[in-house]
Write an enzyme that holds these catalytic residues in place. Structure first.
Site, short mmCIF file in Angstrom:
data_model
loop_
_atom_site.label_atom_id
_atom_site.label_comp_id
_atom_site.label_asym_id
_atom_site.label_seq_id
_atom_site.Cartn_x
_atom_site.Cartn_y
_atom_site.Cartn_z
N HIS A 39 35.75 44.60 31.63
CA HIS A 39 34.58 45.31 31.07
C HIS A 39 35.05 46.52 30.27
O HIS A 39 34.50 46.83 29.21
CB HIS A 39 33.66 45.80 32.19
CG HIS A 39 33.10 44.71 33.06
ND1 HIS A 39 33.47 44.56 34.37
CD2 HIS A 39 32.21 43.74 32.80
CE1 HIS A 39 32.81 43.54 34.89
NE2 HIS A 39 32.04 43.01 33.97
N ASN A 88 38.74 46.20 34.50
CA ASN A 88 39.36 46.46 33.19
C ASN A 88 38.91 45.50 32.10
O ASN A 88 39.04 45.81 30.92
CB ASN A 88 40.89 46.44 33.31
CG ASN A 88 41.39 47.76 33.86
OD1 ASN A 88 40.70 48.79 33.74
ND2 ASN A 88 42.57 47.75 34.48
N1 LIG Z 1 38.44 39.43 32.24
C1 LIG Z 1 37.59 39.65 31.26
N2 LIG Z 1 38.02 39.78 30.00
C2 LIG Z 1 37.14 39.98 28.98
N3 LIG Z 1 35.81 40.09 29.15
C3 LIG Z 1 35.33 39.98 30.39
C4 LIG Z 1 36.18 39.77 31.51
N4 LIG Z 1 35.41 39.71 32.62
C5 LIG Z 1 34.14 39.88 32.22
N5 LIG Z 1 34.09 40.04 30.88
C6 LIG Z 1 32.89 40.18 30.08
O1 LIG Z 1 32.12 41.27 30.53
C7 LIG Z 1 30.74 41.01 30.31
C8 LIG Z 1 30.00 41.23 31.58
O2 LIG Z 1 30.44 40.28 32.53
P1 LIG Z 1 30.04 40.29 34.06
O3 LIG Z 1 29.39 41.58 34.38
O4 LIG Z 1 29.40 39.01 34.44
O5 LIG Z 1 31.45 40.39 34.74
P2 LIG Z 1 32.37 39.30 35.29
O6 LIG Z 1 33.61 39.92 35.77
O7 LIG Z 1 32.40 38.18 34.29
O8 LIG Z 1 31.64 38.86 36.56
P3 LIG Z 1 31.56 37.45 37.14
O9 LIG Z 1 32.51 36.55 36.45
O10 LIG Z 1 31.90 37.64 38.56
O11 LIG Z 1 30.12 37.16 36.83
C9 LIG Z 1 30.65 39.56 29.83
O12 LIG Z 1 30.52 39.57 28.42
C10 LIG Z 1 31.98 38.99 30.26
O13 LIG Z 1 32.40 37.91 29.47
#
Ligand SMILES: Nc1ncnc2c1ncn2[C@@H]1O[C@H](COP(=O)(O)OP(=O)(O)OP(=O)(O)O)[C@@H](O)[C@H]1O
Ligand SMILES: CC(C)(CO)[C@@H](O)C(=O)[O-]
Ligand code: BAL
EC number: 6.3.2.1
Length: 281
Positions: free
Chosen positions: A36, A34
């Site tokens: 993303h 959620n």
């Molecule tokens: N909980 C969250 N709230 C807001 N944005 C998020 C969140 N989790 C990830 N994002 C954003 O989504 C985008 C893609 O992140 P990514 O695919 O690395 O996912 P992630 O959940 O951060 O994975 P990980 O932390 O395991 O690497 C980034 O800009 C990240 O900051």
């Protein structure tokens, strides 16, 4: 919904768009949740066209196990995106499509933003992030791009990247989305057992208490308090806790009223490295 693997096909698809100058990009590494979804929904609200990229970028991983174990859930990712809108273009290139045979990052001068916290503990991480994000900007040429504040240091570095490389894109920061008990959503949470995932709420609890203390106590005392919280806890290993100003990301010296500060934390839980942060004022 178009799901595209190559740069050539993506460029063809983008040429067909009616409003070419109104294009939002959401870069991700997949295993969507959620957090993303909130970025993708914001992009859909603010743009006529949206590209979501799913690419686990090898050059930003300093730890091979972390890269090998990074969750991959492409079918579920496509379903989540299509439930938001069927008009989104999904770009899922192979590593060879992005890097050909040379899987190395470029080197950037991010004016010190990459020397602290994540940059200190993940060697070359931000050069890898800069390399893939610059490449995605080149291929997609978005007018806006969306990044989460969960990776706040990354968000600041992408803003710097657009400045130093003169890339005409507006960077939109999006608030952190949390699980019910406060843990910041992250693809890596999937690697925790159910019990530990509950316990990991301590990370956000610690940040919230740090924020309360920030009103009256000095940063070094808060840092000591956080260290003590984790010192005798066998489930957690604290990597860093820092209070910095939000512009330069340098650790606080004397509190200045007009400056905005944030607290940042990285903790290993069951060998899974989690990060979080909170605005302090
Ligand atoms: N909980 C969250 N709230 C807001 N944005 C998020 C969140 N989790 C990830 N994002 C954003 O989504 C985008 C893609 O992140 P990514 O695919 O690395 O996912 P992630 O959940 O951060 O994975 P990980 O932390 O395991 O690497 C980034 O800009 C990240 O900051
Ligand atoms: C921005 C990004 C997609 C680059 O690989 C990644 O660092 C992420 O998911 O935050
Ligand atoms: N979400 C930040 C990307 C990384 O941890 O590599």
């Amino acid at each position: 919904m178009p799901v595209i693997q190559t740069k050539t096909k993506l460029t063809e698809e983008l040429k067909k768009l009616k409003h070419k100058l109104d294009l939002g990009l959401v870069p991700t590494m997949g295993a969507l949740h959620n957090g993303h979804a909130s970025l993708i929904k914001k992009a859909v609200e603010q743009n006529n066209n949206v590209v979501v990229s799913i690419f686990v970028n090898p050059t930003q991983f300093n730890n091979k196990e972390d890269l090998d174990k990074y969750p991959k859930t492409l079918d579920a990712d496509i379903k989540l995106i299509s439930e938001i809108s069927n008009d989104i273009i999904v770009f899922t290139p192979e590593v060879s499509e992005i890097y050909q045979e040379n899987i190395v990052p470029k080197t950037y001068d991010f004016d010190g933003l990459d020397k602290v916290m994540e940059g200190e503990f993940r060697d070359d991480h931000f050069n890898g992030v800069g390399t893939i994000v610059e490449e995605l900007f080149k291929i997609v040429q978005p007018s806006k791009a969306y990044f989460g504040e969960k990776d706040f240091q990354q968000l600041r570095i992408i803003q710097k990247l657009t400045e130093i490389q003169h890339i005409p894109v507006e960077i939109i920061g999006c608030e952190i989305v949390r699980e019910g008990h406060g843990l910041a959503m992250s693809s890596r949470n999937e690697r925790l057992s159910k019990n530990t995932r509950q316990k990991a709420a301590l990370i956000y609890e610690t940040l919230k208490t740090a924020k309360n203390k920030f009103g009256t106590e000095n940063a070094l005392i808060i840092k000591d308090w956080v260290n003590d919280q984790f010192k005798n806890n066998k489930d957690f290993k604290l990597e860093y806790f820092d209070i910095t100003d939000v512009e330069t990301l340098t650790p606080i010296k004397n509190k200045i009223k007009s400056v905005k500060y944030r607290a940042f934390i990285a903790v290993y839980v069951e060998n899974v490295r989690l990060i979080d942060n909170i605005a302090l004022n």
